[in-house]
Design an enzyme around this catalytic site. Structure first.
Site, PDB file in Angstrom:
ATOM      1  CE1 TYR A   1      -1.539 -20.456 -21.686  1.00 13.66           C
ATOM      2  CE2 TYR A   1      -1.390 -22.329 -20.189  1.00 13.66           C
ATOM      3  CZ  TYR A   1      -1.382 -21.812 -21.474  1.00 13.66           C
ATOM      4  OH  TYR A   1      -1.199 -22.664 -22.536  1.00 13.66           O
TER       5      TYR A   1
ATOM      6  CG  ASN B   1      -1.241 -11.143 -25.837  1.00 17.36           C
ATOM      7  OD1 ASN B   1      -1.085 -10.552 -26.903  1.00 17.36           O
ATOM      8  ND2 ASN B   1      -0.621 -10.769 -24.726  1.00 17.36           N
TER       9      ASN B   1
ATOM     10  CB  SER C   1      -3.542 -25.183 -21.812  1.00 17.75           C
ATOM     11  OG  SER C   1      -2.568 -25.584 -20.860  1.00 17.75           O
TER      12      SER C   1
HETATM   13  N1  LIG Z   1       3.617 -26.179 -26.116  1.00 19.83           N
HETATM   14  C1  LIG Z   1       2.791 -26.693 -25.207  1.00 19.83           C
HETATM   15  O1  LIG Z   1       3.149 -27.647 -24.501  1.00 19.83           O
HETATM   16  C2  LIG Z   1       1.394 -26.176 -25.035  1.00 19.83           C
HETATM   17  C3  LIG Z   1       0.901 -25.107 -25.768  1.00 19.83           C
HETATM   18  N2  LIG Z   1      -0.401 -24.707 -25.601  1.00 19.83           N
HETATM   19  C4  LIG Z   1      -0.942 -23.592 -26.373  1.00 19.83           C
HETATM   20  O2  LIG Z   1      -0.587 -23.749 -27.731  1.00 19.83           O
HETATM   21  C5  LIG Z   1      -0.390 -22.475 -28.318  1.00 19.83           C
HETATM   22  C6  LIG Z   1       0.992 -22.421 -28.942  1.00 19.83           C
HETATM   23  O3  LIG Z   1       1.931 -22.633 -27.917  1.00 19.83           O
HETATM   24  P1  LIG Z   1       3.482 -22.807 -28.206  1.00 19.83           P
HETATM   25  O4  LIG Z   1       3.694 -23.071 -29.647  1.00 19.83           O
HETATM   26  O5  LIG Z   1       4.000 -23.751 -27.222  1.00 19.83           O
HETATM   27  O6  LIG Z   1       3.987 -21.375 -27.831  1.00 19.83           O
HETATM   28  P2  LIG Z   1       5.176 -20.549 -28.507  1.00 19.83           P
HETATM   29  O7  LIG Z   1       5.476 -19.411 -27.589  1.00 19.83           O
HETATM   30  O8  LIG Z   1       6.263 -21.455 -28.928  1.00 19.83           O
HETATM   31  O9  LIG Z   1       4.460 -19.979 -29.811  1.00 19.83           O
HETATM   32  C7  LIG Z   1       3.438 -19.010 -29.741  1.00 19.83           C
HETATM   33  C8  LIG Z   1       3.517 -18.194 -30.999  1.00 19.83           C
HETATM   34  O10 LIG Z   1       2.438 -17.251 -30.981  1.00 19.83           O
HETATM   35  C9  LIG Z   1       2.943 -15.974 -31.301  1.00 19.83           C
HETATM   36  N3  LIG Z   1       2.141 -14.994 -30.587  1.00 19.83           N
HETATM   37  C10 LIG Z   1       2.032 -14.848 -29.249  1.00 19.83           C
HETATM   38  N4  LIG Z   1       1.216 -13.846 -28.976  1.00 19.83           N
HETATM   39  C11 LIG Z   1       0.786 -13.338 -30.159  1.00 19.83           C
HETATM   40  C12 LIG Z   1      -0.064 -12.272 -30.516  1.00 19.83           C
HETATM   41  N5  LIG Z   1      -0.632 -11.474 -29.596  1.00 19.83           N
HETATM   42  N6  LIG Z   1      -0.294 -12.026 -31.826  1.00 19.83           N
HETATM   43  C13 LIG Z   1       0.302 -12.799 -32.771  1.00 19.83           C
HETATM   44  N7  LIG Z   1       1.137 -13.802 -32.492  1.00 19.83           N
HETATM   45  C14 LIG Z   1       1.373 -14.066 -31.188  1.00 19.83           C
HETATM   46  C15 LIG Z   1       4.387 -15.964 -30.844  1.00 19.83           C
HETATM   47  O11 LIG Z   1       5.153 -15.009 -31.578  1.00 19.83           O
HETATM   48  C16 LIG Z   1       4.813 -17.396 -31.105  1.00 19.83           C
HETATM   49  O12 LIG Z   1       5.380 -17.561 -32.394  1.00 19.83           O
HETATM   50  C17 LIG Z   1      -0.590 -21.446 -27.215  1.00 19.83           C
HETATM   51  O13 LIG Z   1      -1.901 -20.943 -27.281  1.00 19.83           O
HETATM   52  C18 LIG Z   1      -0.402 -22.256 -25.943  1.00 19.83           C
HETATM   53  O14 LIG Z   1      -1.117 -21.695 -24.866  1.00 19.83           O
HETATM   54  C19 LIG Z   1      -1.244 -25.339 -24.741  1.00 19.83           C
HETATM   55  C20 LIG Z   1      -0.797 -26.377 -23.970  1.00 19.83           C
HETATM   56  C21 LIG Z   1       0.548 -26.870 -24.052  1.00 19.83           C
HETATM   57  O1  LIG Z   2      -0.146 -24.893 -21.549  1.00 20.85           O
HETATM   58  C1  LIG Z   2       1.047 -25.120 -21.430  1.00 20.85           C
HETATM   59  O2  LIG Z   2       1.432 -26.267 -20.834  1.00 20.85           O
HETATM   60  C2  LIG Z   2       2.763 -26.779 -20.991  1.00 20.85           C
HETATM   61  C3  LIG Z   2       2.992 -27.853 -19.921  1.00 20.85           C
HETATM   62  O3  LIG Z   2       2.829 -27.306 -18.647  1.00 20.85           O
HETATM   63  P1  LIG Z   2       3.959 -27.445 -17.496  1.00 20.85           P
HETATM   64  O4  LIG Z   2       3.285 -26.922 -16.278  1.00 20.85           O
HETATM   65  O5  LIG Z   2       4.325 -28.889 -17.400  1.00 20.85           O
HETATM   66  O6  LIG Z   2       5.123 -26.605 -17.977  1.00 20.85           O
HETATM   67  C4  LIG Z   2       3.757 -25.639 -20.912  1.00 20.85           C
HETATM   68  O7  LIG Z   2       5.069 -26.106 -21.066  1.00 20.85           O
HETATM   69  C5  LIG Z   2       3.401 -24.649 -22.006  1.00 20.85           C
HETATM   70  O8  LIG Z   2       4.299 -23.543 -21.989  1.00 20.85           O
HETATM   71  C6  LIG Z   2       2.028 -24.102 -21.766  1.00 20.85           C
HETATM   72  O9  LIG Z   2       1.639 -23.296 -22.869  1.00 20.85           O
END
Ligand SMILES: NC(=O)C1=CN([C@@H]2O[C@H](COP(=O)(O)OP(=O)(O)OC[C@H]3O[C@@H](n4cnc5c(N)ncnc54)[C@H](O)[C@@H]3O)[C@@H](O)[C@H]2O)C=CC1
Ligand SMILES: O=C1O[C@H](COP(=O)(O)O)[C@@H](O)[C@H](O)[C@H]1O
Length: 259
Positions: A149, A88, A113
């Site tokens: 990750y 993914n 991240s």
């Molecule tokens: N929320 C956070 O604190 C952080 C998020 N990120 C990165 O930001 C991005 C978004 O994260 P979030 O919104 O928190 O996650 P989330 O899980 O809320 O949203 C991810 C979305 O991507 C979609 N998705 C996952 N795999 C997929 C695939 N193979 N094909 C199509 N759609 C797919 C899911 O259905 C979901 O709607 C990710 O890449 C995550 O690693 C990075 C650091 C922190």
């Molecule tokens: O990259 C990500 O980081 C956030 C924050 O990390 P954490 O170790 O404090 O949980 C995480 O919540 C998120 O799912 C991930 O995509």
């Protein structure tokens, strides 16, 4: 509506936390093509493609006539197993970059991240989480992932570097701290230090879409009193002007990432 780009912006992973924060902040400022493997629960306000990021044909079609791509889709779990991040996150990002190249899309913004640099914390915690500690990561340091990750996010940054150097693609990797509903928790020092509010997130992505740059790795956090990520590069190269600070967060769910 202020359209700053003639062509639509492809937003992968649009239905998730970060995608919704972006749309909540700058949803009216661009024409969006949303992409997620999960169908929308409500009638979407924008064009919506339901497909998996590893489906090369679907991604190429979705990227065919866009002006830029914001790539969020992937497995966001720090504990995600290798099979999942390989498919993914790593191959998904390569698929997006290939599609950008095939379509002549000039700009890709990538959700990296904090976990790409997680092991810088190992010998310095908990001191680095405190406001009187002046240790800062600035984006020029080598990755030190804290888990597989994080390895996949470092790989995404490296893929972007290659597509930039080899093919001239403009690429920004945003090492997002933590954008989660209910954050920053008052009693979690690390979470306080790496908080990114939804409105600062939307603004930062806006700058990534609008600013003039080549290849950038920046940190995506709010202007928190506690911090161990420097905001200098995001400010200088992109014009990021964060408005929020975890020390001042009053529990407002709208600011913290929704219900
Ligand atoms: N929320 C956070 O604190 C952080 C998020 N990120 C990165 O930001 C991005 C978004 O994260 P979030 O919104 O928190 O996650 P989330 O899980 O809320 O949203 C991810 C979305 O991507 C979609 N998705 C996952 N795999 C997929 C695939 N193979 N094909 C199509 N759609 C797919 C899911 O259905 C979901 O709607 C990710 O890449 C995550 O690693 C990075 C650091 C922190
Ligand atoms: O990259 C990500 O980081 C956030 C924050 O990390 P954490 O170790 O404090 O949980 C995480 O919540 C998120 O799912 C991930 O995509």
């Amino acid at each position: 509506m202020t359209t700053r780009m003639d062509e639509p912006v492809l937003l992968t992973g649009a239905s998730g936390r970060v995608g919704q924060a972006i749309l909540g902040g700058i949803g009216d400022d661009y024409t969006w093509r949303l992409f997620d493997r999960e169908p929308p629960t409500d009638d979407p306000d924008h064009e919506f493609v339901v497909a998996d990021i590893t489906d090369e044909t679907a991604v190429r079609e979705a990227a065919s006539d866009v002006g830029a791509i914001v790539h969020l889709a992937g497995d966001p779990r720090p504990e995600a197993p290798w099979e999942s991040v390989l498919r993914n996150n790593i191959d998904g990002t390569r698929t997006v970059l290939d599609a950008a190249l095939a379509a002549g899309v000039d700009r890709v913004v990538f959700a990296s991240s904090n976990h790409a640099v997680g092991h810088y914390e190992t010998d310095r915690k908990p001191d680095l989480y405190r406001s009187d500690d002046d240790f800062r990561l600035d984006g020029t340091e080598r990755p030190r992932p804290g888990n597989l990750y994080g390895v996949s996010k470092a790989a995404g940054e490296t893929l972007g570097r290659y597509y930039h150097d080899e093919h001239g693609l403009t690429f920004a990797a945003v090492r997002i701290g933590n954008l989660t509903a209910g954050h920053p928790p008052i009693d979690y020092e690390r979470g306080q230090a790496m908080w990114l509010s939804p409105r600062d997130c939307a603004h930062l992505i806006d700058r990534c879409l609008s600013a003039d740059y080549d290849y950038e790795v920046v940190y995506g956090i709010s202007d928190n009193d506690r911090k161990y990520y420097s905001l200098a590069r995001a400010k200088d190269a992109l014009g990021y002007e964060p408005r929020d600070n975890s020390a001042e967060w009053d529990g407002d769910e709208k600011l913290s990432g929704g219900s």
